[in-house]
Design an enzyme around this catalytic site. Sequence first.
Site, PDB file in Angstrom:
ATOM      1  N   SER A   1       0.824  -1.210   0.000  1.00 32.89           N
ATOM      2  CA  SER A   1       0.000   0.000   0.000  1.00 32.89           C
ATOM      3  C   SER A   1       0.854   1.256   0.000  1.00 32.89           C
ATOM      4  O   SER A   1       2.048   1.232   0.305  1.00 32.89           O
ATOM      5  CB  SER A   1      -0.923   0.008   1.219  1.00 32.89           C
ATOM      6  OG  SER A   1      -1.595  -1.219   1.323  1.00 32.89           O
TER       7      SER A   1
HETATM    8  N1  SAH Z   1      -0.849  -4.924   4.139  1.00 33.48           N
HETATM    9  C1  SAH Z   1      -0.104  -5.207   2.944  1.00 33.48           C
HETATM   10  C2  SAH Z   1      -0.859  -4.877   1.662  1.00 33.48           C
HETATM   11  C3  SAH Z   1      -1.627  -6.050   1.285  1.00 33.48           C
HETATM   12  S1  SAH Z   1      -2.384  -6.140  -0.302  1.00 33.48           S
HETATM   13  C4  SAH Z   1       1.237  -4.528   2.948  1.00 33.48           C
HETATM   14  O1  SAH Z   1       1.554  -3.795   3.903  1.00 33.48           O
HETATM   15  O2  SAH Z   1       2.013  -4.777   2.026  1.00 33.48           O
HETATM   16  C5  SAH Z   1      -3.758  -7.120   0.177  1.00 33.48           C
HETATM   17  C6  SAH Z   1      -3.441  -8.535   0.590  1.00 33.48           C
HETATM   18  O3  SAH Z   1      -4.676  -9.119   1.003  1.00 33.48           O
HETATM   19  C7  SAH Z   1      -2.919  -9.416  -0.536  1.00 33.48           C
HETATM   20  O4  SAH Z   1      -1.669  -9.927  -0.188  1.00 33.48           O
HETATM   21  C8  SAH Z   1      -3.969 -10.521  -0.654  1.00 33.48           C
HETATM   22  O5  SAH Z   1      -3.418 -11.803  -0.910  1.00 33.48           O
HETATM   23  C9  SAH Z   1      -4.623 -10.487   0.702  1.00 33.48           C
HETATM   24  N2  SAH Z   1      -5.976 -11.051   0.771  1.00 33.48           N
HETATM   25  C10 SAH Z   1      -7.018 -10.866  -0.078  1.00 33.48           C
HETATM   26  N3  SAH Z   1      -8.082 -11.566   0.344  1.00 33.48           N
HETATM   27  C11 SAH Z   1      -7.715 -12.213   1.493  1.00 33.48           C
HETATM   28  C12 SAH Z   1      -8.374 -13.090   2.395  1.00 33.48           C
HETATM   29  N4  SAH Z   1      -9.638 -13.482   2.244  1.00 33.48           N
HETATM   30  N5  SAH Z   1      -7.690 -13.552   3.462  1.00 33.48           N
HETATM   31  C13 SAH Z   1      -6.396 -13.189   3.669  1.00 33.48           C
HETATM   32  N6  SAH Z   1      -5.723 -12.360   2.849  1.00 33.48           N
HETATM   33  C14 SAH Z   1      -6.360 -11.876   1.773  1.00 33.48           C
END
Ligand code: SAH
Length: 211
Positions: free
Chosen positions: A59
């Site tokens: 992000s």
């Molecule tokens: N917080 C992260 C950004 C994550 S992007 C950072 O600091 O880099 C969003 C993430 O959510 C992705 O890696 C994706 O795989 C995950 N995601 C999406 N749906 C999900 C679910 N149902 N359970 C767990 N993770 C999920």
Amino acid sequence: MTPENKMQFLFSLRSKGITDRRTLGAMEKVDRQDFMRGVFAQRAYEDQPMPIACGQTISQPSVVALMTQTLNVQPRDKVLEIGTGSGYQAAILSHLARRVYSVDRHTRLVREAQAIFNELGLTNITTMAKDGSYGLPEQAPFDRIIVTAAAEDPPSPLLAQLKVGGIMVLPVGQSDTVQNLIKVTKLEKGFDYEELKSVRFVPLLEGMERE
Ligand code: SAH
């Protein structure tokens, strides 16, 4: 991170409304470049989301900071993050909370983030490869919950796993249209909802990925 980079980075966060001292302190302690690989790592201090493995994104720093500031994590708090991704947000929370649980549906992202936490000595983060739509009932309730992928509505298992007085921050809305970052506070009876700003996150998907 050079001292110049750091000053510029913190200045840019302040100019975007991040004033909370503890949030700025935690943002200062974590080098975003540690969570990025390849060509994009050179652009780690730009206020932009960037691609990571598995088609996901790390992000934008000002959004990470806004979500962190809004969560208002206290030193004794147990925090749940849905969407480990690169691990950047979890690392920031680890400097503010007693313990952080972070789950992702991509096993590879969880494995790589855990390796970085080990290298950095961030021992109060527990990662798990799991579909986070159902939360983490075995560790509930949580003082704070942060979701870093967008659902249409706040998932009800997550609302149930929040303590009374607890705060959850998450983007809601359909994936390719407008999403809103919201703050949900659990009251004795019901919830209080506050809209923060429009954002764009990858969608919260059901089930696990093999990678
Ligand atoms: N917080 C992260 C950004 C994550 S992007 C950072 O600091 O880099 C969003 C993430 O959510 C992705 O890696 C994706 O795989 C995950 N995601 C999406 N749906 C999900 C679910 N149902 N359970 C767990 N993770 C999920």
